[in-house]
Design a protein around this motif. Sequence first.
Motif, mmCIF file in Angstrom:
data_model
loop_
_atom_site.group_PDB
_atom_site.id
_atom_site.type_symbol
_atom_site.label_atom_id
_atom_site.label_comp_id
_atom_site.label_asym_id
_atom_site.label_seq_id
_atom_site.Cartn_x
_atom_site.Cartn_y
_atom_site.Cartn_z
ATOM 1 N N GLY A 62 0.819 -1.210 0.000
ATOM 2 C CA GLY A 62 0.000 0.000 0.000
ATOM 3 C C GLY A 62 0.849 1.255 0.000
ATOM 4 O O GLY A 62 0.527 2.240 -0.693
ATOM 5 N N ALA A 70 2.506 1.631 -3.479
ATOM 6 C CA ALA A 70 1.509 2.066 -4.451
ATOM 7 C C ALA A 70 1.228 3.566 -4.330
ATOM 8 O O ALA A 70 1.005 4.252 -5.332
ATOM 9 C CB ALA A 70 0.212 1.274 -4.274
ATOM 10 N N ALA A 71 1.282 4.074 -3.112
ATOM 11 C CA ALA A 71 0.973 5.487 -2.897
ATOM 12 C C ALA A 71 2.138 6.406 -3.253
ATOM 13 O O ALA A 71 1.927 7.591 -3.548
ATOM 14 C CB ALA A 71 0.577 5.702 -1.432
ATOM 15 N N GLN A 120 -9.084 -4.932 -3.526
ATOM 16 C CA GLN A 120 -8.653 -3.536 -3.501
ATOM 17 C C GLN A 120 -7.144 -3.420 -3.651
ATOM 18 O O GLN A 120 -6.641 -2.511 -4.328
ATOM 19 C CB GLN A 120 -9.119 -2.862 -2.206
ATOM 20 N N THR A 121 -6.416 -4.336 -3.023
ATOM 21 C CA THR A 121 -4.959 -4.327 -3.149
ATOM 22 C C THR A 121 -4.538 -4.611 -4.583
ATOM 23 O O THR A 121 -3.599 -4.001 -5.106
ATOM 24 C CB THR A 121 -4.337 -5.360 -2.196
ATOM 25 N N ALA A 177 -5.084 -1.399 -6.608
ATOM 26 C CA ALA A 177 -4.114 -0.355 -6.260
ATOM 27 C C ALA A 177 -2.740 -0.683 -6.817
ATOM 28 O O ALA A 177 -2.042 0.195 -7.361
ATOM 29 C CB ALA A 177 -4.052 -0.189 -4.745
ATOM 30 N N CYS A 178 -2.324 -1.948 -6.713
ATOM 31 C CA CYS A 178 -1.005 -2.346 -7.205
ATOM 32 C C CYS A 178 -0.926 -2.227 -8.721
ATOM 33 O O CYS A 178 0.078 -1.739 -9.261
ATOM 34 C CB CYS A 178 -0.683 -3.779 -6.766
ATOM 35 N N ALA A 198 -0.795 1.487 -9.811
ATOM 36 C CA ALA A 198 0.493 2.111 -9.493
ATOM 37 C C ALA A 198 1.604 1.550 -10.369
ATOM 38 O O ALA A 198 2.543 2.270 -10.733
ATOM 39 C CB ALA A 198 0.820 1.898 -8.015
#
Length: 627
Positions: free
Chosen positions: A362, A365-366, A408-409, A412-413, A416
């Motif tokens: 996480g 990814a951010a 969700q992961t 997001a991955c 990104a």
Amino acid sequence: MSGFRQAGAASGASAAEMDGEPYGRQRGIGPFHPVEPMRGDLEIVAGRENEGLFAIGEAQARGAGEQDHPFRLLLIVPEAGRARLAEGDDSLDAKAGGREQRKKLLLLRLLRQVDENIARAHASSPSAGRPRLSAAPGISKPFVRRRSEIRPVRRTSMMNEEETPDALEDWTRRQLEASLTLMLRSISATGLTRERPEFFQKITPRPGSVVASPETDPAAKPDYFFHWLRDSAVVVDALALAIERGWADRAHLRHLRDFVQFSLEIGRLDGPALLARRGAGTTSQPELARYLRSETELAEIVGDHALAEARVNPDGSLDLLKWARPQYDGPALRALALLRRLPLYAQDAPEAAQALLERDLGYVAAHVDEPCYDLWEYRFGHHYHMRLVGMAALMRGAEWAREAGLGQTVAACEAAAVRARAGLEHHWSAENGYYLSAIRAAQTPGDLDLDSAVILAVVEAGLPEGRHSVLDPRVQSTLERLERLFGELFPLNADLAPQDAPLLGRFRGDGYYGGGVFLFATLAAAEVYYRLCAHVACGGALVAEEANRRFLESLGPAWGDELALRLRRRGDSILRAIARHTPESGEMSEQLDKATGAPASARNLAWSYAAFVSAFAAREKSMAPTR
């Protein structure tokens, strides 16, 4: 030279204050604190790269952002089956069975999906265009298994023996044992204590911590008695590899479990709580007060901000000294280490391993497309190293999260990873023929852009094929440019035979403790050759482009087994050179003096030992098809 300070940036310590004092690792340029994002310094690249490998003699379709030079035939290598990199030294290995093979195919599919997403985004962009070119005496040996084929010979420098293939075999096996023994001194070093009386500190490591160097003498400089997130991930990854291969006893699995727990705990460090409990750091020497972090800076360490701490004390406490922050590659490398051999880390505490993975993924990814300091803790900007290891972690993480049902992961991955891959395309300079190590907001000497950090990133990311893997002609070109640079700069590389590879430093003008040969960077170059050898020995092809013409020419006209042999011999030439300057104890420092080969900078650097373990494993795999 002009600094990296961007207009409007917070004023941190000056460059002089980062010049290795009081416990410095690197001379720095720019502020200590984050500056505004530099996205405006970039342009969108049109088109996409063709990630599929093709046999030499076939042209590759070029997008709008490709070079306009004609294709040149340079080397003929017969294609046998799929032209793909030999299986890696990780959980995607073919020996793991059908399930692991499916995982690898999913990873490759995701790689191509990322490219397709980039292509669609670029096709709709109005600003599409070309990329901007810009065992030592007295040390008791831990549980390291002695391989049955290791003969009990007296440890000696390689150059005291006849330089034969058997001599190199003997030395590499002895050095593997020494590297594991000495590396383990840095892991969970609970029996060591380092005092920093001028800062009223007495540091005793906790289980799961990894000190970059276990030297405790207060006079030993530089002081690397810290747990760097980056170094610790590389070291523990090497230990897991050794356990997997049977080179280290499985009793050391406890270190992997403790590492996961320690990593979770330091991710919860809280600056305001520290200030309320004991206040900011103090010193007995007023002239050293400028090296202490301010209360304002410490108060900002809340939540995920702890993951940007490049280093902490190995007792699990915050580092109270000013440093080059933020750095984002530590969580990415840690996630990669876990994802490669997750069953080893999760054996006793699967919930903890999953929690660490979710948190690190996480965070990456951010922040993967945000500016930060580089792995040398030297420059602030957008870095090839961070983007590549971040992208690799995100791609593997998406595949793991999909199997774990973490939707969700996964999303997001994958999103990104697309951003990271798009950013990586800006780092190629066709004009210079190498990947730029950084894209920055301020000018510095152009030579700094040619940096061995690019080769380290490629090895650490471990992509199986395509752009940014060892099979990428642009990576090969970057390596050739580095070899040409340091072949000329370092007296230690004088009088090399044409088939030998030079030992590498970091970049031109490096002055840190003499700016000599960095052992882990040089070992990464050897690993590139061993991975290429394994690929060719398995019937794979090397792609010929104008970019890698000089690299291929340095190997001479060859194909098949002869080409594989030349690649392995080039990697072996690096190990032979290192062996000449390695003492009987097997101890490795951070650097070798560029003129004499004497050890320099930090002694007993855990990263150097880890790099040898990784290179040894790649060499073993490169010989497997011919054994």
